[in-house]
Design a protein around this motif. Structure first.
Motif, PDB file in Angstrom:
ATOM      1  N   ARG A  65       0.840  -1.200   0.000  1.00  0.00           N
ATOM      2  CA  ARG A  65       0.000   0.000   0.000  1.00  0.00           C
ATOM      3  C   ARG A  65       0.874   1.249   0.000  1.00  0.00           C
ATOM      4  NH1 ARG A  65      -4.592   0.173   4.391  1.00  0.00           N
ATOM      5  NH2 ARG A  65      -5.332  -1.506   3.003  1.00  0.00           N
ATOM      6  N   PRO A  66       0.704   2.132  -0.974  1.00  0.00           N
ATOM      7  CA  PRO A  66       1.572   3.312  -1.055  1.00  0.00           C
ATOM      8  C   PRO A  66       1.250   4.339   0.026  1.00  0.00           C
ATOM      9  CG  PRO A  66      -0.126   3.443  -2.726  1.00  0.00           C
ATOM     10  CD  PRO A  66      -0.266   2.086  -2.085  1.00  0.00           C
ATOM     11  N   ILE A  67       2.217   5.201   0.285  1.00  0.00           N
ATOM     12  CA  ILE A  67       2.044   6.314   1.224  1.00  0.00           C
ATOM     13  C   ILE A  67       1.997   7.606   0.412  1.00  0.00           C
ATOM     14  CG2 ILE A  67       3.058   7.585   3.156  1.00  0.00           C
ATOM     15  CD1 ILE A  67       4.590   4.998   3.874  1.00  0.00           C
ATOM     16  N   PRO A  68       0.926   8.390   0.511  1.00  0.00           N
ATOM     17  CA  PRO A  68       0.912   9.679  -0.187  1.00  0.00           C
ATOM     18  C   PRO A  68       1.949  10.618   0.407  1.00  0.00           C
ATOM     19  CG  PRO A  68      -0.992   9.486   1.272  1.00  0.00           C
ATOM     20  CD  PRO A  68      -0.304   8.155   1.289  1.00  0.00           C
ATOM     21  N   ILE A  69       2.672  11.332  -0.460  1.00  0.00           N
ATOM     22  CA  ILE A  69       3.739  12.213   0.007  1.00  0.00           C
ATOM     23  C   ILE A  69       3.637  13.571  -0.661  1.00  0.00           C
ATOM     24  CG2 ILE A  69       5.349  10.346   0.547  1.00  0.00           C
ATOM     25  CD1 ILE A  69       6.702  10.816  -2.138  1.00  0.00           C
ATOM     26  N   ASN A  70       4.239  14.581  -0.039  1.00  0.00           N
ATOM     27  CA  ASN A  70       4.299  15.893  -0.681  1.00  0.00           C
ATOM     28  C   ASN A  70       5.552  15.993  -1.552  1.00  0.00           C
ATOM     29  OD1 ASN A  70       5.028  17.272   2.567  1.00  0.00           O
ATOM     30  ND2 ASN A  70       6.547  16.887   0.991  1.00  0.00           N
ATOM     31  N   GLY A  71       5.450  16.786  -2.608  1.00  0.00           N
ATOM     32  CA  GLY A  71       6.598  17.065  -3.460  1.00  0.00           C
ATOM     33  C   GLY A  71       7.350  18.256  -2.901  1.00  0.00           C
ATOM     34  N   LEU A  72       8.631  18.084  -2.623  1.00  0.00           N
ATOM     35  CA  LEU A  72       9.420  19.122  -1.953  1.00  0.00           C
ATOM     36  C   LEU A  72      10.088  20.041  -2.965  1.00  0.00           C
ATOM     37  CD1 LEU A  72      10.608  20.310   0.646  1.00  0.00           C
ATOM     38  CD2 LEU A  72      12.415  18.578   0.524  1.00  0.00           C
ATOM     39  N   ILE A  73       9.893  21.351  -2.781  1.00  0.00           N
ATOM     40  CA  ILE A  73      10.504  22.369  -3.631  1.00  0.00           C
ATOM     41  C   ILE A  73      11.632  23.026  -2.848  1.00  0.00           C
ATOM     42  CG2 ILE A  73      10.120  24.419  -5.041  1.00  0.00           C
ATOM     43  CD1 ILE A  73       8.520  21.873  -5.875  1.00  0.00           C
ATOM     44  N   TRP A  74      12.863  22.861  -3.338  1.00  0.00           N
ATOM     45  CA  TRP A  74      14.022  23.380  -2.624  1.00  0.00           C
ATOM     46  C   TRP A  74      14.207  24.866  -2.874  1.00  0.00           C
ATOM     47  CZ3 TRP A  74      16.965  20.571   0.755  1.00  0.00           C
ATOM     48  CH2 TRP A  74      16.673  19.209   0.811  1.00  0.00           C
ATOM     49  N   MET A  75      14.859  25.527  -1.915  1.00  0.00           N
ATOM     50  CA  MET A  75      15.159  26.948  -2.054  1.00  0.00           C
ATOM     51  C   MET A  75      16.105  27.198  -3.223  1.00  0.00           C
ATOM     52  SD  MET A  75      15.803  28.165   1.874  1.00  0.00           S
ATOM     53  CE  MET A  75      14.464  28.387   3.045  1.00  0.00           C
ATOM     54  N   GLY A  76      15.971  28.355  -3.798  1.00  0.00           N
ATOM     55  CA  GLY A  76      16.827  28.772  -4.899  1.00  0.00           C
ATOM     56  C   GLY A  76      16.255  30.033  -5.512  1.00  0.00           C
ATOM     57  N   ASP A  77      16.749  30.418  -6.682  1.00  0.00           N
ATOM     58  CA  ASP A  77      16.159  31.600  -7.314  1.00  0.00           C
ATOM     59  C   ASP A  77      14.774  31.250  -7.840  1.00  0.00           C
ATOM     60  OD1 ASP A  77      16.400  30.418  -9.927  1.00  0.00           O
ATOM     61  OD2 ASP A  77      18.453  31.151 -10.072  1.00  0.00           O
ATOM     62  N   LYS A  78      14.041  32.269  -8.246  1.00  0.00           N
ATOM     63  CA  LYS A  78      12.642  32.088  -8.616  1.00  0.00           C
ATOM     64  C   LYS A  78      12.480  31.084  -9.751  1.00  0.00           C
ATOM     65  CE  LYS A  78       8.554  34.692 -10.067  1.00  0.00           C
ATOM     66  NZ  LYS A  78       8.036  36.022 -10.492  1.00  0.00           N
ATOM     67  N   GLU A  79      13.335  31.162 -10.756  1.00  0.00           N
ATOM     68  CA  GLU A  79      13.212  30.270 -11.904  1.00  0.00           C
ATOM     69  C   GLU A  79      13.486  28.822 -11.514  1.00  0.00           C
ATOM     70  OE1 GLU A  79      12.402  28.469 -15.229  1.00  0.00           O
ATOM     71  OE2 GLU A  79      11.904  30.567 -14.805  1.00  0.00           O
ATOM     72  N   PHE A  80      14.502  28.601 -10.650  1.00  0.00           N
ATOM     73  CA  PHE A  80      14.814  27.249 -10.195  1.00  0.00           C
ATOM     74  C   PHE A  80      13.634  26.663  -9.430  1.00  0.00           C
ATOM     75  CE2 PHE A  80      16.642  24.632  -6.651  1.00  0.00           C
ATOM     76  CZ  PHE A  80      16.989  23.526  -7.413  1.00  0.00           C
ATOM     77  N   MET A  81      13.023  27.461  -8.557  1.00  0.00           N
ATOM     78  CA  MET A  81      11.893  26.972  -7.785  1.00  0.00           C
ATOM     79  C   MET A  81      10.687  26.719  -8.684  1.00  0.00           C
ATOM     80  SD  MET A  81      12.274  29.224  -4.256  1.00  0.00           S
ATOM     81  CE  MET A  81      11.040  28.310  -3.333  1.00  0.00           C
ATOM     82  N   TYR A  82      10.456  27.605  -9.640  1.00  0.00           N
ATOM     83  CA  TYR A  82       9.314  27.430 -10.540  1.00  0.00           C
ATOM     84  C   TYR A  82       9.488  26.176 -11.393  1.00  0.00           C
ATOM     85  CZ  TYR A  82       5.526  28.585 -13.735  1.00  0.00           C
ATOM     86  OH  TYR A  82       4.364  28.550 -14.471  1.00  0.00           O
ATOM     87  N   ARG A  83      10.726  25.901 -11.827  1.00  0.00           N
ATOM     88  CA  ARG A  83      10.992  24.708 -12.625  1.00  0.00           C
ATOM     89  C   ARG A  83      10.702  23.440 -11.814  1.00  0.00           C
ATOM     90  NH1 ARG A  83      15.721  26.005 -13.924  1.00  0.00           N
ATOM     91  NH2 ARG A  83      17.015  24.602 -12.644  1.00  0.00           N
ATOM     92  N   GLN A  84      11.080  23.452 -10.536  1.00  0.00           N
ATOM     93  CA  GLN A  84      10.779  22.306  -9.672  1.00  0.00           C
ATOM     94  C   GLN A  84       9.275  22.109  -9.521  1.00  0.00           C
ATOM     95  OE1 GLN A  84      13.357  21.832  -5.953  1.00  0.00           O
ATOM     96  NE2 GLN A  84      13.685  23.975  -6.459  1.00  0.00           N
ATOM     97  N   ILE A  85       8.556  23.223  -9.367  1.00  0.00           N
ATOM     98  CA  ILE A  85       7.099  23.143  -9.216  1.00  0.00           C
ATOM     99  C   ILE A  85       6.473  22.492 -10.443  1.00  0.00           C
ATOM    100  CG2 ILE A  85       4.975  24.510  -9.078  1.00  0.00           C
ATOM    101  CD1 ILE A  85       6.651  26.547  -7.387  1.00  0.00           C
TER     102      ILE A  85
END
Length: 366
Positions: free
Chosen positions: A134-154
């Motif tokens: 049975r899987p565990i639901p998890i959140n996707g973690l967005i690491w700190m960085g400049d705006k573009e790096f964070m937006y790309r992770q999102i």
């Protein structure tokens, strides 16, 4: 049959290498030093139990210069103990014998002993994650960085199927961080994508409530540790008046006496607490926090703390045994170039245990 067993214990350091520069409130991480513990016993021939002690630099109370000596001393003492075959009694012994000042070592010993007790298969306790897939639901973690790096992770997390996203904030301009949240909300409402943010204590007490008012526009699930830990009075006032539910994280670190735990929860009355077994002293300590929180109608979830797959597997199985109701913070298995091969897999915002896949031969690390 013997009523107890003794162990031979050893450890080895292991340097995990990040796939990218991981931005945190304590700086950029490129490597993470951790320690694997191996236990063998004449009562369990041909097998070994493995655990992980991995304090977090700048955060764990056992992030100390003499950590390796402390670990060696604890393992030497463990070799003198006759352990019972019952999980509950093993936990009692470790709580007595391993100092609360060494939480990651206590967690590593819990894990290694339970693994050994259950046949050295990286199986710790009954749980549907391992037993039934049975899987565990998890959140996707967005690491700190400049705006573009964070937006790309999102974008990547949303494309991968995550419906719960957690952003670390406090590293770039607050308005830019709000713009990132606004960009998600333009595409997905709160019923489609759950948003969490983690401030790691970055807000000043004086302007925290105002910032939470701005963040409330984006229909957030919660904010972790908005102000620095240790300010119980200010944090309590914030929790009573906040428009965004507050989750305590760093606030719990170093708190071990049951009375002090109760006082913290009653004085602050947070909406949630977040449990990192490596930082809090392991499975038994985390269970105690959860019991106290639930009796006060405080929600909780569990988060890994940059462990290798050895520690992450232990935390995931423990989490599953509690039948969690909200997404957990267990999405750290793919951070490293040189993590151990394991049956752990992330798919569509969930963590799975795929029994068809094998573990790395951990004996080769020693």
């Amino acid at each position: 049959m013997a009523s107890s067993f003794k162990v031979k214990a050893r450890y080895t350091p292991y340097l995990l290498r990040f796939k990218f520069d991981a931005g945190t409130s304590r700086g950029v991480l490129r490597t993470k030093k951790t320690y694997l513990i191996q236990l063998i016993s004449a009562d369990f021939p041909g097998t070994a139990g493995y655990g992980e002690a991995g304090p977090l630099a700048g955060l764990s109370i056992d992030d100390r210069e003499d950590f390796e000596r402390q670990l060696a001393d604890v393992l030497s003492e463990m070799e003198q103990i006759s352990f019972p075959f019952q999980e509950a009694k093993i936990m009692e012994i470790l709580a007595q014998k391993v100092s609360f000042q060494l939480p990651s070592i206590r967690f590593g010993m819990e894990t290694a002993l339970l693994d050994l007790l259950n046949g050295g298969k990286r199986y710790l306790l009954p749980n549907d994650f391992y037993d039934k897939g049975r899987p565990i639901p998890i959140n996707g973690l967005i690491w700190m960085g400049d705006k573009e790096f964070m937006y790309r992770q999102i974008r990547e997390k949303l494309e991968q199927g995550f419906d719960c996203i957690k952003l670390k904030i406090g590293s770039i301009d607050f308005e830019q961080e709000c713009e990132l949240l606004a960009s998600i909300r333009k595409q997905f409402d709160e019923h489609e994508v759950t948003l969490r943010v983690d401030a790691n204590g970055a807000f000043a007490s004086a302007d925290a409530l105002g910032k939470l008012g701005n963040l409330a526009k984006y229909k957030l699930h919660s904010i972790e540790q908005p102000i620095q830990q240790g300010n119980w009075e200010e944090m309590g006032a914030l929790c009573r008046n906040t428009p965004v539910p507050v989750a305590l994280d760093e606030e719990l670190i170093g708190i071990h006496e049951p009375f002090t735990k109760q006082r913290l929860l009653e004085e602050i009355q947070p909406q949630y607490i977040i449990l990192k077994p490596t930082l809090l002293g392991g499975i038994a300590a985390s269970r105690e926090w959860i019991k106290m929180a639930e009796s006060r109608n405080i929600g909780w979830w569990i988060t890994s703390a940059l462990e290798s797959n050895v520690g992450l597997n232990a935390i995931a199985q423990f989490t599953s045994s509690l039948n969690p109701e909200v997404p957990q913070g267990l999405g750290t298995g793919k951070l490293y170039h040189n993590n151990f091969e394991s049956p752990l897999a992330m798919m569509g915002g969930e963590l799975y245990y795929q029994k068809g896949k094998k573990w790395s031969n951990l004996k080769e690390v020693f």
